[in-house]
Design an enzyme around this catalytic site. Structure first.
Site, PDB file in Angstrom:
ATOM      1  N   GLU A  76      34.139  35.895  64.451  1.00 43.33           N
ATOM      2  CA  GLU A  76      34.574  37.046  63.657  1.00 43.33           C
ATOM      3  C   GLU A  76      35.119  36.628  62.286  1.00 43.33           C
ATOM      4  O   GLU A  76      34.806  37.239  61.282  1.00 43.33           O
ATOM      5  CB  GLU A  76      35.654  37.817  64.448  1.00 43.33           C
ATOM      6  CG  GLU A  76      36.337  38.929  63.693  1.00 43.33           C
ATOM      7  CD  GLU A  76      35.444  40.164  63.482  1.00 43.33           C
ATOM      8  OE1 GLU A  76      34.351  40.192  64.088  1.00 43.33           O
ATOM      9  OE2 GLU A  76      35.848  41.055  62.719  1.00 43.33           O
ATOM     10  N   ASP A  77      35.930  35.582  62.259  1.00 45.06           N
ATOM     11  CA  ASP A  77      36.689  35.290  61.042  1.00 45.06           C
ATOM     12  C   ASP A  77      36.205  34.082  60.245  1.00 45.06           C
ATOM     13  O   ASP A  77      36.775  33.785  59.194  1.00 45.06           O
ATOM     14  CB  ASP A  77      38.173  35.054  61.399  1.00 45.06           C
ATOM     15  CG  ASP A  77      38.834  36.316  61.950  1.00 45.06           C
ATOM     16  OD1 ASP A  77      38.268  37.401  61.739  1.00 45.06           O
ATOM     17  OD2 ASP A  77      39.884  36.211  62.592  1.00 45.06           O
TER      18      ASP A  77
END
Ligand code: MN
Length: 742
Positions: A76-77
């Protein structure tokens, strides 16, 4: 920030054969990928996955779960991809990380629909691999611990979601430590004042009973030891949130709070649990009603312990939980303890939840909840509501007459049971037999009850059942069924109103003609229009105009004069900006000013209840009689009892009096008076002096010296009526004067 070897050490403590190389690789990969990213606190971002991994070591999770925790935010990051993780760590870990990524995309959403969808996805992911839930809970726990760095609006939203979903979910899974901590962290944010006052009171009590915990610990340990039972005794202070719920539930003030300490006695064997209990009960006197044996009948989340309260050393009330080491571990870690380890041996993780042991209540619940997701008609929001209700409660198990088990939340009634069997059974339920005897439908069911649902065709569940029912499923079904029934009722009323209105305009009402015009009225179906007219949302004139525009001129005025209203004591009503005016329909007083009531509009005929009507100042309700109209009652009227079982007929109405043009309203009073000459004259004088109009007087001889006098009079409002009654009571000849409502 925790070092690589420190994390590995935590794992080695419970799993000496762990895959050290895998853990090292995940640590390095996660740290490299997150690189210089920072959290809101200013800490390096990687400290978060690392702490999540550490929380999972407390639950003694397997290597794949720990590695997943270290990687859970990378896709996700950062620029990490599922393919890359799969290459480096294998399909199992990549799959877990991907599941968590999908959940994260929906995290911390505010809208109910999104929250519901998020929850559905969480359960689907859990169905594939329960470790997703464990990582998710650890992730949420660490986020909650560091929440004070967040913006306030975001903080409140996260805390609310935690309190509503994650804390109860952890509890349902038997993970008491995590549940308590999540609750407390949320409580502190959601109700800071309540939190502060409880913490303050706790500090004060702690000060007052400084050495109590060690003293009681010692007294218990020594007593058990001298009787040959080795035991670990640990005292603990209850958490603010659990104190708060107790104070709320029992309506206590904080000053009344007494037992804030609980003690755990951990012994070596099941036999020792009962032995220890016997010793405790013979040494100190037990507090009645507090003994619970959750060993012989575990809680639905598999919790096992013996609970009791005694008046202990130092005359202090002491709450005790007696359990074995194994029970203790399950009480703390719940499914985490069940799922992956048994008797210290590692069972490989990643099992499909459907295969998991039937013997565990927590698993059974999870499995059933997930199975319900397969319902093609599932509404995610309702599903979330239903599940939330169940999360907060323990369950009871009841039986159908054929012996089928129906699991229900504690507090459930035969109504819930009926809907759990089948929606049709619920909708036609009229009563129930519990263990062979007819019982009220609001009876709380107990474990082991056999319930036979009594049904009748063409029955609509009373809307009031929605409040009695505990399960979301029953509530939703009742709401649906009553909504349908009310729509039908209003539809019938709407049709009669339209037939009359069309007649007045010299037209015949037909549903076909209406169907062609529904679009102009902002609806899709004729039935909707009929119901809206019945509810007073659309005026009959608007429908007339939509169906017969030729009757109206360019300004929208009706070109043909409307026929005068005729009829059986009913009176013409016309809607003026949402306020309905109507006349009291009794003979002879046609000059009475019209009475405004808010809450109705349109063409519904309205009248007062025949005996002892309402006066301004009374709280009032309207009762709908399909095909007839609305009758206004003061809420204290005993006649309303008749409609108790039909809440759908009750309409909220209120007065809307114009102070510039006051009018009089009929009321009735009953007087008990001494039977002496001139008594009636005295009574009429009081009423006349106080500006009341007497309409009618009836005398009923009661005894030689007394008679009852019923007086119908007209007053301005409740205050006026009350003043007259008080003045009457002040007369020595009058023994009582009361208002009468028919
Ligand atoms: Mn995270």
């Amino acid at each position: 920030m925790m070092r690589q070897y420190e994390l590995v050490d935590l794992v080695k403590r419970y799993n000496p054969r762990c895959d050290e190389a895998l853990l090292d690789k995940a640590y390095v990969y996660g740290m490299m990928k997150h690189g210089p990213q920072k959290r809101a606190s200013g800490d390096p971002y990687f400290s978060h996955p690392l702490e999540v991994a550490a929380i999972l070591t407390e639950m003694r999770m397997d290597d794949a779960t720990i590695a997943t925790a270290l990687l859970h935010d990378t896709i996700e990051d950062t620029d990490a991809t599922k393919q890359e993780i799969e290459q480096k760590f294998g399909a199992e870990i990549a799959g877990l990380v991907e599941s968590l990524t999908k959940l994260k995309k929906l995290d911390f959403v505010s809208k109910k629909t999104e929250q519901a969808e998020n929850f559905r996805r969480l359960l689907l992911a859990v169905a594939a691999d329960v470790r997703v839930l464990l990582v998710k809970l650890a992730d949420r726990l660490h986020n909650m611990r560091t929440l004070h760095h967040m913006r306030e609006d975001k903080r409140l939203r996260i805390a609310e979601e935690t309190m509503e979903i994650y804390a109860p979910l952890a509890g349902r899974m038997g993970m008491q430590n995590i549940r308590e901590e999540l609750e407390d962290l949320s409580f502190r944010i959601l109700q800071p004042e309540a939190y502060a006052s409880i913490v303050g009171r706790l500090e004060q009590m702690r000060e007052e009973s400084k050495n109590l915990i060690p003293a009681i610990e010692q007294a218990l340990t020594e007593k058990l030891g001298s009787d040959g039972i080795p035991a670990k005794v640990r005292g603990r202070e209850k958490k603010p949130y659990s104190i708060f719920t107790k104070v709320q539930r029992k309506g206590l003030s904080l000053e009344q709070l007494s037992d804030i300490f609980g003690f755990r006695i951990v012994v070596e064997s099941l036999h020792d649990c009962y032995h220890a209990l016997g010793i405790v009960h013979t040494t100190w006197s037990m507090v009645p009603g507090r003994f619970k044996d959750y060993i012989s009948t575990p809680k639905q989340n598999d919790y096992r312990s013996i609970h009791t309260t005694v008046v202990g050393p130092g005359r202090q009330r002491v709450e005790l939980q007696i359990r074995t080491e194994e029970m203790h571990r399950f009480a703390e870690y719940g499914i985490a303890a069940h799922a992956l380890y048994k008797d210290g041996d590692r069972i490989s993780g990643g099992r499909n939840i459907v295969d998991l042991s039937q013997s565990s209540g927590a698993w059974a619940w999870l499995r059933e909840t997930i199975e319900r997701l397969n319902d093609p008609n599932l509404n995610p929001e309702e599903f979330l509501e239903n599940t939330k209700l169940e999360l907060f409660q323990d369950q009871v198990f009841c039986f159908t007459p054929k012996g089928k088990i129906i699991a229900l939340p504690r507090g459930a009634t035969p109504i819930d049971f009926a809907y759990a069997v089948h929606t049709d059974v619920g909708n036609t339920c009229v009563g129930a037999k519990i263990n062979g005897r007819v019982r009220p439908v609001m009876t709380e069911l107990a474990n082991g009850d056999e319930v036979e649902v009594l049904t009748a065709k063409a029955q609509v569940p009373p809307a009031a059942w929605e409040q009695i029912a505990v399960t979301g499923r029953a509530r939703a079904a009742i709401r649906r069924a009553t909504r349908d029934a009310v729509r039908k009722q209003f539809g019938g009323l709407g049709r009669q109103i339209l037939v009359r209105a069309f007649e007045r305009a010299g037209k015949e009402f037909s549903e076909t003609a209406l169907a062609a015009a529904v679009g102009r009225l902002g609806h899709k179906q004729a039935t909707e229009v009929l119901a809206a007219v019945g509810r007073g949302e659309i005026a009959s004139e608007a429908v007339l105009r939509a169906v017969h525009p030729e009757l109206f001129d360019a300004q929208g005025r009706q070109t043909q004069p409307r026929a005068a209203t005729t009829g059986e004591g009913w009176f013409d009503t016309s809607s003026v900006s949402g306020v309905m005016k109507f006349r009291v329909p009794d003979g002879g007083s046609d000059d009475r000013t019209s009475i405004p009531i808010r809450g109705l509009s349109g063409d519904l005929p309205v009248r007062f209840a025949p005996a002892g009507g309402a006066v301004p100042g009374d709280r009032i309700v309207g009762i709908l009689t399909p095909g007839e109209g609305i009758t206004i009652y003061p809420i204290q009227s005993p006649a309303l009892k008749e409609f108790d079982e039909e809440p759908s007929r009750w309409l909220d109405v209120r007065w809307d009096i114009d102070p510039n043009s006051p009018s009089r309203f009929p009321a009735r009073i009953a007087i008990n008076s001494l039977n002496e000459p001139g008594s009636l004259a005295q009574i009429s004088q009081v009423i006349a002096e106080n500006d009341g109009n007497i309409d009618n007087i009836k005398m009923i001889p009661k005894a030689a010296d007394f008679h009852e006098i019923i007086i119908d009079l007209e007053v301005w409002d409740l205050k006026h009526l009350t003043r007259i009654i008080h003045q009457l009571r002040a007369k020595p000849i009058i023994s009582s004067a009361v208002r009468v409502n028919g």
